[in-house]
Design an enzyme around this catalytic site. Structure first.
Site, PDB file in Angstrom:
ATOM      1  N   GLU A   1     -26.902 -19.988  -8.481  1.00  0.00           N
ATOM      2  CA  GLU A   1     -28.356 -19.879  -8.333  1.00  0.00           C
ATOM      3  C   GLU A   1     -28.996 -19.354  -9.621  1.00  0.00           C
ATOM      4  OE1 GLU A   1     -29.803 -21.317  -6.069  1.00  0.00           O
ATOM      5  OE2 GLU A   1     -28.084 -21.641  -4.776  1.00  0.00           O
TER       6      GLU A   1
ATOM      7  N   GLU B   1     -26.847 -29.983  -9.923  1.00  0.00           N
ATOM      8  CA  GLU B   1     -25.935 -29.200  -9.085  1.00  0.00           C
ATOM      9  C   GLU B   1     -24.573 -29.069  -9.765  1.00  0.00           C
ATOM     10  OE1 GLU B   1     -26.852 -27.489  -6.560  1.00  0.00           O
ATOM     11  OE2 GLU B   1     -28.848 -28.351  -6.712  1.00  0.00           O
TER      12      GLU B   1
END
Lengths: 325, 187
Positions: free
Chosen positions: A150, A233
């Site tokens: 994150e 990602e």
């Protein structure tokens, strides 16, 4: 990895601007078409174009500055303190030091499905939200891997672009939807008419154009959302390992989360691309297999395994994960 | 003014401006090191403050392993003393402290009451995070030192660094032999 985070930051700045301009143009064109179709005059068309562009500007500026609070409150996230949740605060602090970014605000979503997301406009205005399920189900090293992922999104400025995508794309879909419904109801009734000839044909063309735009806009918006989501990602996974210097933590976290059957209630189509793993699962009615915002978890695990020189998952283990993802 | 005079003036101006830029760059790099070092020192202090609490919390339970506790306390004292002597010495002393703590935590594993003790668990979490933070800050600190050391050793800053007193800085790194993990004899 060939892409450094400086390049990724630059790409995100560029893409954010491009997205805002594109959305402005799209809304402007939509406004022109709808304006012309409904009024029949160029003046009317320009009036609506102007209004659409003003609207797009307000929307962009609004989502840039307030989008994170919007996303957080829409997800039912509440702030976390050092006293109430020391471990997650400690892990966030460690990763913030490793990534060399200011300490983000940390939020908790009360949901047993393990997941997390980051949002904000830049590292100085960033927030990380984790679900209570994530804290319960992962051990410290696994949590570190997820938070590292994150914070990589934060450092790479992925959060800015993702936030603009969430708000702008969501709004476009909503608008086209409203227009389509309104058009279907009103469009075929009422206006019969005094006008004739060339103007009538022009109005018809504009009408068709408006419908086409209204149909194409959300599809186009979705495609943008997809194209940007998968690649970043993989990059965030790699950067997370770079930060934690521990490939197995993130790998175990992914495997654990992939095997989890809980469903995250608060996620929706506009926010799903923000999350650590796709919160909308295949077996759910709101899922759509063709347009996944995340790469399959098995692929993500296999890329991490390649990083540390382990063979990719195969056989029943890999297939099992592929089935639940 | 004649043409040669102008040329000389221009050359002098270029040299002066260049020197100012180089000097500012050096000062900025040195400040970055001090900043990174200050951050590490805050974390080291926090670590040193936590250890007496941990020792007190486990002391009552561990009658037969007083030597492990003594080693931790001594290593802590050494680390506190080394803190003022600069990064290289501090890194070495902190390395010993890390080893002593590792063996303490290994011993704690043998005591079920300790493993379930909330206070000990909290202290263990605090020490783990502090150790991780020191590790990650060290990376950052060493990168700033490397950047600075490379700058003062290369042309053209090389010309100014020596006369103006910009000397090499130490990395925050344990000596190779201190990094080796000792074998802990466990029951």
């Amino acid at each position: 990895m060939a892409v450094t985070f400086y390049e990724q930051q630059a790409a995100n700045r560029r893409n954010s601007l491009l997205l805002v301009v594109l959305v402005g143009l799209l809304l402007g064109a939509l406004g022109f078409a709808i304006g012309y179709a409904t009024s029949g005059y160029v003046e009317g068309a320009f009036l609506l174009t102007g209004m659409a562009i003003v609207f797009a500007t307000v929307l962009s500026v609004g989502s840039y500055f307030a989008g994170d609070s919007l996303v957080l409150s829409a997800s039912g996230a509440r702030p976390v303190t050092q006293a109430s949740h020391p471990q997650v605060m400690n892990v966030v602090q460690e990763m913030a030091i490793a990534a060399n970014v200011p300490l983000p605000r940390v939020y908790l979503i009360d949901d047993s499905a393990p997941n997390a997301f980051a949002t904000g406009r830049d590292p100085g205005h960033a927030s990380i939200a984790v679900t209570s399920g994530l804290l319960e189900k992962l051990d410290r090293e696994e949590l570190q891997g997820v938070i590292g992922h994150e914070l990589s999104h934060v450092r790479n400025l992925d959060i800015r672009f993702a936030l603009l995508v969430a708000v702008l794309v969501g709004s476009i879909a909503l608008l086209s939807d409203m227009f389509l419904r309104g058009f279907l109801r009103v469009g075929f009734g009422g206006r019969g008419g005094g006008r004739k000839g060339g103007a009538g044909i022009l109005i018809l063309i504009m009408l068709v154009l408006a419908v086409v735009l209204a149909i194409v806009a959300p599809i186009f918006a979705r495609l943008v959302q997809l194209a940007v989501s998968r690649q970043r990602e993989y990059l965030a996974d790699t950067s997370s390992v770079e930060l934690t210097r521990n490939p197995s933590g993130l790998e175990r976290a992914l495997a654990k989360i992939a095997g989890d059957r809980e469903v995250l209630e608060v996620a929706n189509r506009a926010t799903q691309h923000l999350y650590f793993v796709n919160p909308i699962k295949k077996f759910e009615a709101r899922a759509s297999g063709l347009m996944a915002t995340h790469p399959p978890i098995v692929d993500r695990i296999n890329r991490l395994r390649t990083l540390r020189g382990a063979p990719p998952l195969s056989g029943p283990e890999g297939l099992g994960l592929a089935a639940v993802d | 003014m004649t043409t040669p005079t102008i040329i000389v003036l221009v050359v002098v101006a270029v040299i002066v401006v260049g020197a100012i830029l180089i000097y500012n760059g050096l000062v900025q790099r040195r400040l970055r090191i001090d900043e990174a070092w200050a951050q590490i020192q805050v974390q080291l202090k926090r670590r040193h403050d936590l250890i007496p609490n941990l020792v007190n919390a486990v002391k009552g339970y561990m009658e037969f392993e007083q030597d492990v506790l003594t080693r931790v306390t001594e290593a802590r004292a050494g680390a506190v003393a080394a803190g003022a002597q600069g990064p290289a010495q501090a890194a070495q002393a902190e390395g010993f402290l890390t080893q002593a703590l590792r063996s303490l935590f290994a011993v704690v594993e043998n005591y079920p009451e300790l493993k379930a003790n909330q206070n000990v668990l909290e202290l263990q979490e605090q020490l783990t995070t502090t150790e991780n933070q020191i590790g990650f800050s060290r990376q950052h600190y060493n990168a700033t030192v490397l950047d600075y050391n490379q700058t003062i050793a290369t042309f053209p800053s090389l010309l100014l660094a020596g006369p103006l007193g910009f000397t090499r800085r130490d990395f925050f790194e344990a000596e190779p032999e201190a990094a080796e993990v000792p074998v802990v004899a466990l029951r």
